[in-house]
Write an enzyme that holds these catalytic residues in place. Structure first.
Site, PDB file in Angstrom:
ATOM      1  N   ARG A 262       0.446   5.342 -13.227  1.00 46.42           N
ATOM      2  CA  ARG A 262      -0.623   5.453 -12.249  1.00 46.42           C
ATOM      3  C   ARG A 262      -1.835   4.724 -12.812  1.00 46.42           C
ATOM      4  O   ARG A 262      -2.076   4.732 -14.006  1.00 46.42           O
ATOM      5  CB  ARG A 262      -0.996   6.914 -11.996  1.00 46.42           C
ATOM      6  CG  ARG A 262       0.109   7.741 -11.380  1.00 46.42           C
ATOM      7  CD  ARG A 262      -0.393   9.121 -11.014  1.00 46.42           C
ATOM      8  NE  ARG A 262       0.708  10.009 -10.690  1.00 46.42           N
ATOM      9  CZ  ARG A 262       1.267  10.090  -9.482  1.00 46.42           C
ATOM     10  NH1 ARG A 262       0.806   9.336  -8.507  1.00 46.42           N
ATOM     11  NH2 ARG A 262       2.263  10.911  -9.256  1.00 46.42           N
TER      12      ARG A 262
ATOM     13  N   ARG B 123      12.783   6.704  -5.528  1.00 50.34           N
ATOM     14  CA  ARG B 123      11.740   6.809  -6.556  1.00 50.34           C
ATOM     15  C   ARG B 123      12.273   7.412  -7.841  1.00 50.34           C
ATOM     16  O   ARG B 123      11.864   7.033  -8.939  1.00 50.34           O
ATOM     17  CB  ARG B 123      10.585   7.651  -6.007  1.00 50.34           C
ATOM     18  CG  ARG B 123       9.535   8.004  -7.036  1.00 50.34           C
ATOM     19  CD  ARG B 123       8.386   8.733  -6.411  1.00 50.34           C
ATOM     20  NE  ARG B 123       7.563   9.401  -7.415  1.00 50.34           N
ATOM     21  CZ  ARG B 123       6.328   9.799  -7.221  1.00 50.34           C
ATOM     22  NH1 ARG B 123       5.750   9.607  -6.059  1.00 50.34           N
ATOM     23  NH2 ARG B 123       5.641  10.400  -8.170  1.00 50.34           N
TER      24      ARG B 123
ATOM     25  N   PHE C  24       6.462  -3.558   0.641  1.00 49.72           N
ATOM     26  CA  PHE C  24       5.066  -3.877   0.337  1.00 49.72           C
ATOM     27  C   PHE C  24       4.885  -4.621  -0.981  1.00 49.72           C
ATOM     28  O   PHE C  24       3.764  -5.002  -1.318  1.00 49.72           O
ATOM     29  CB  PHE C  24       4.193  -2.619   0.348  1.00 49.72           C
ATOM     30  CG  PHE C  24       4.706  -1.486  -0.501  1.00 49.72           C
ATOM     31  CD1 PHE C  24       4.644  -1.529  -1.884  1.00 49.72           C
ATOM     32  CD2 PHE C  24       5.247  -0.358   0.101  1.00 49.72           C
ATOM     33  CE1 PHE C  24       5.107  -0.482  -2.657  1.00 49.72           C
ATOM     34  CE2 PHE C  24       5.708   0.704  -0.664  1.00 49.72           C
ATOM     35  CZ  PHE C  24       5.637   0.644  -2.048  1.00 49.72           C
TER      36      PHE C  24
ATOM     37  N   GLU D 270      -3.581  -0.513   2.813  1.00 45.65           N
ATOM     38  CA  GLU D 270      -2.190  -0.515   3.253  1.00 45.65           C
ATOM     39  C   GLU D 270      -1.805   0.853   3.819  1.00 45.65           C
ATOM     40  O   GLU D 270      -2.204   1.894   3.274  1.00 45.65           O
ATOM     41  CB  GLU D 270      -1.312  -0.835   2.037  1.00 45.65           C
ATOM     42  CG  GLU D 270       0.099  -1.238   2.313  1.00 45.65           C
ATOM     43  CD  GLU D 270       0.737  -1.711   1.023  1.00 45.65           C
ATOM     44  OE1 GLU D 270       0.809  -2.936   0.811  1.00 45.65           O
ATOM     45  OE2 GLU D 270       1.154  -0.870   0.210  1.00 45.65           O
TER      46      GLU D 270
ATOM     47  N   LYS E  85       0.035   4.187   4.383  1.00 48.67           N
ATOM     48  CA  LYS E  85       0.846   5.045   3.512  1.00 48.67           C
ATOM     49  C   LYS E  85       1.760   5.892   4.372  1.00 48.67           C
ATOM     50  O   LYS E  85       1.301   6.733   5.145  1.00 48.67           O
ATOM     51  CB  LYS E  85      -0.022   5.946   2.634  1.00 48.67           C
ATOM     52  CG  LYS E  85       0.812   6.706   1.611  1.00 48.67           C
ATOM     53  CD  LYS E  85      -0.016   7.573   0.710  1.00 48.67           C
ATOM     54  CE  LYS E  85       0.835   8.093  -0.450  1.00 48.67           C
ATOM     55  NZ  LYS E  85       2.121   8.671  -0.027  1.00 48.67           N
TER      56      LYS E  85
ATOM     57  N   LYS F  64      -4.465   6.133  -3.585  1.00 46.43           N
ATOM     58  CA  LYS F  64      -4.087   6.681  -2.277  1.00 46.43           C
ATOM     59  C   LYS F  64      -5.231   7.508  -1.704  1.00 46.43           C
ATOM     60  O   LYS F  64      -5.966   8.179  -2.430  1.00 46.43           O
ATOM     61  CB  LYS F  64      -2.820   7.528  -2.384  1.00 46.43           C
ATOM     62  CG  LYS F  64      -2.905   8.688  -3.336  1.00 46.43           C
ATOM     63  CD  LYS F  64      -1.530   9.347  -3.521  1.00 46.43           C
ATOM     64  CE  LYS F  64      -1.579  10.416  -4.602  1.00 46.43           C
ATOM     65  NZ  LYS F  64      -0.247  10.982  -4.870  1.00 46.43           N
TER      66      LYS F  64
ATOM     67  N   GLU G 237       9.217   1.390   1.467  1.00 48.52           N
ATOM     68  CA  GLU G 237       9.315   2.763   1.952  1.00 48.52           C
ATOM     69  C   GLU G 237      10.151   2.749   3.226  1.00 48.52           C
ATOM     70  O   GLU G 237      10.064   1.807   4.021  1.00 48.52           O
ATOM     71  CB  GLU G 237       7.918   3.302   2.257  1.00 48.52           C
ATOM     72  CG  GLU G 237       7.846   4.799   2.417  1.00 48.52           C
ATOM     73  CD  GLU G 237       7.293   5.489   1.184  1.00 48.52           C
ATOM     74  OE1 GLU G 237       7.303   6.729   1.171  1.00 48.52           O
ATOM     75  OE2 GLU G 237       6.866   4.793   0.250  1.00 48.52           O
TER      76      GLU G 237
ATOM     77  N   ARG H 160      10.498   6.501  -0.906  1.00 51.72           N
ATOM     78  CA  ARG H 160      10.259   5.267  -1.660  1.00 51.72           C
ATOM     79  C   ARG H 160      11.594   4.574  -1.885  1.00 51.72           C
ATOM     80  O   ARG H 160      12.583   5.202  -2.248  1.00 51.72           O
ATOM     81  CB  ARG H 160       9.599   5.625  -2.997  1.00 51.72           C
ATOM     82  CG  ARG H 160       9.129   4.421  -3.823  1.00 51.72           C
ATOM     83  CD  ARG H 160       7.829   3.874  -3.294  1.00 51.72           C
ATOM     84  NE  ARG H 160       7.302   2.828  -4.178  1.00 51.72           N
ATOM     85  CZ  ARG H 160       6.409   3.040  -5.137  1.00 51.72           C
ATOM     86  NH1 ARG H 160       5.942   4.268  -5.341  1.00 51.72           N
ATOM     87  NH2 ARG H 160       5.972   2.044  -5.867  1.00 51.72           N
TER      88      ARG H 160
END
Length: 509
Positions: A373, A232, A301, A210, A212, A379, A261, A217
């Site tokens: 995470r 975020r 997303f 995807e 970035k 990423k 985003e 965010r």
């Protein structure tokens, strides 16, 4: 009467002076226990550097000169909350005067340590060592509940304060009743970092690759005709993005929670630097004027809730399929699904060439791990490095107290031979590196102030960073974004360090 503010201030100071994590957890747990059901939410919020009212309308100028401090400790945390309510509610004509009066009244009742604490809290800058992991473990300890139950509840509630209140009042049962609520932000899922993940693809497992975007965010909630947008950090910015509100309001469903985003774009469609997007989303100017001067492109997303059904624990592949059926293509993040490392690498290169940060590699079977995470999202960004010179070093705090930690970074100006500062960093340093540099930089010291040691510009350090952004803070007009230390270069002298011209060439200026 409630908990005295002084007790919280004393605990905050003790946390800074205590390096051991278990000792920190014990201090916070005891304070939460002593706060009782009436005050525990406020105590947890303030120790987490969160003001429940979020925006108080108070800035540095308002707090530059403090009134004569009180000699007796009389303020409670509820007194502070009541004053913050007045500050946050002030609006329209006369609001400045109301805030000034209320602020003076609050601070005149505070002792000198309480004044400093409140100033830091209102400006978001209290160093108190009660980071997220410590706070969540302390809630579990104080309430006698499993840590996993606290972690999940905080992910869904967004903040530790309501979870602390629920845990101490009702234990595990109360925590299990905390769920996703449309119009209330939850903590976003975060991506880990592994630059080699594409090369490690073996061709036997499909991945979602995807784009970035280096933007803001955005978590979008819709309930009937009401739309709310959160960043975020869970700040609400609904009134600043009318075009996004219109987009979400038009979607053919009644109750929605989306993750995405938004980024400012140039006329040719390429993304603007991060600061342009940040300025647009942070500005309180007329939003209709801003949408013309600084247009945004929003790309969703993930779909977390749809018409009464929570989708957090559903596999990503299902969430994407339902997202695609709901959101028009122009408002969906660009992506491919592939098991080919060659195809994934080509897609990554295309995104970087188009001005984006890179890609995120996602496991199609992964749930939405709110607030964490993990290996489900990884990423991948191009890594830039520079050899820079250390100009000064700041003494560390908390676990790094007693060591020289945060280094000031400079690039050489080839025209003058002088070094121009590009930013600071303390990231990437091992304990061994901290010990070495504490000794090394005191050998290079020219002078110092209360928290900074200034050094001869001789030590070269290799720095990795994600991007270079414009900055009015530093004399070179540039700053490194997400800078981190890779290693110290004993094989290079300062005159071999990278120049400002090299930095500008990386950015394309």
């Amino acid at each position: 009467m409630g908990m005295q503010l002084a007790r919280l201030v004393e605990t905050s100071a003790a946390l800074v002076a205590t390096p051991a994590r278990n000792a920190k957890i014990g201090l916070v747990a005891q304070l939460l226990t002593d706060a009782g059901p009436e005050d525990v939410a406020l105590v947890a919020a303030y120790l987490s550097n969160v003001v429940p009212q979020r925006r108080l309308g108070v800035g540095w100028r308002s707090l530059s000169a403090l009134p004569e401090p009180a000699t007796e400790r009389t303020l409670t945390v509820r007194d502070v909350d009541a004053a913050f309510e007045v500050l946050a509610a002030a609006a329209g004509a006369g609001s400045t005067s109301v805030r000034r009066t209320e602020l003076a009244h609050l601070l005149s009742r505070a002792t000198a340590p309480e004044q400093e604490y409140l100033r830091g809290l209102m400006l978001g800058g209290v160093r108190q060592g009660a980071q997220d992991g410590v706070m969540l473990a302390a809630i579990a300890k104080a309430a006698g509940v499993p840590l996993a139950a606290v972690q999940r509840a905080v992910m869904l509630a967004g903040y530790a304060a309501p979870v602390a209140e629920a845990a101490l009042a009702g234990g595990t049962d109360a925590l299990e009743r905390i769920g996703l609520e449309v119009l209330r932000p939850l903590r976003p899922m975060l991506a880990g970092s592994a630059p080699e993940v594409i090369e490690a693809m073996t061709g036997d497992a499909e991945r979602i690759i995807e784009r970035k975007i280096d933007g803001i965010r955005l978590q979008a909630h819709k309930a009937g005709t009401e739309v709310r947008l959160f960043t975020r950090s869970l700040d609400e910015i609904t009134d600043r993005l009318p075009e996004v509100v219109e987009l979400v309001a038009a979607l053919p469903a009644d109750r929605i929670v989306l993750d995405g985003e938004t980024v400012a774009t140039r006329p040719d469609g390429r993304p603007e630097p991060f600061q342009v997007t940040g300025s647009r989303t942070a500005s309180s100017a007329d939003p209709d004027s801003l949408r013309s001067s600084t247009p945004l492109v929003t790309s969703f997303f993930d779909l977390l809730h749809l018409d009464g059904e929570d989708l957090l624990d559903h596999p990503l592949s299902e969430r994407i399929a339902r997202l695609d059926a709901l959101v028009p293509e122009h408002a969906r993040m660009t992506r491919i699904a592939t098991d080919s490392p060659t195809e994934a690498s080509a897609f990554f290169a295309d995104q970087v060439a188009a001005g984006h940060e890179g890609v995120i590699v996602k496991d199609p079977s992964s749930p939405y791990a709110a607030g964490r995470r993990g290996s489900g999202w990884v990423k991948v960004k191009p890594r830039h490095t520079l050899d820079l010179v250390v100009l000064a070093v700041e003494w560390g705090s908390g676990r790094r107290r007693g060591t020289l930690s945060n280094i000031h970074l400079g690039a050489r100006d080839s025209a003058t031979g002088e070094f121009v500062m590009l930013g600071k960093t303390f990231k990437g340093m091992t304990d061994a590196m901290l010990a070495w540099q504490t000794e090394r930089f005191q050998e290079l010291e020219t002078h110092r102030d209360s928290y900074t040691v200034y050094v001869r510009p001789e030590q070269v350090v290799e720095i990795a960073f994600d991007a270079i952004q414009k900055s009015s803070r530093y004399p070179g007009g540039m700053a490194l974004r997400f800078a981190r230390v890779l290693r110290y270069r004993e094989d290079k002298s300062a005159d071999q360090a990278d120049t400002l011209d090299t930095v500008r060439a990386i950015r394309g200026w």
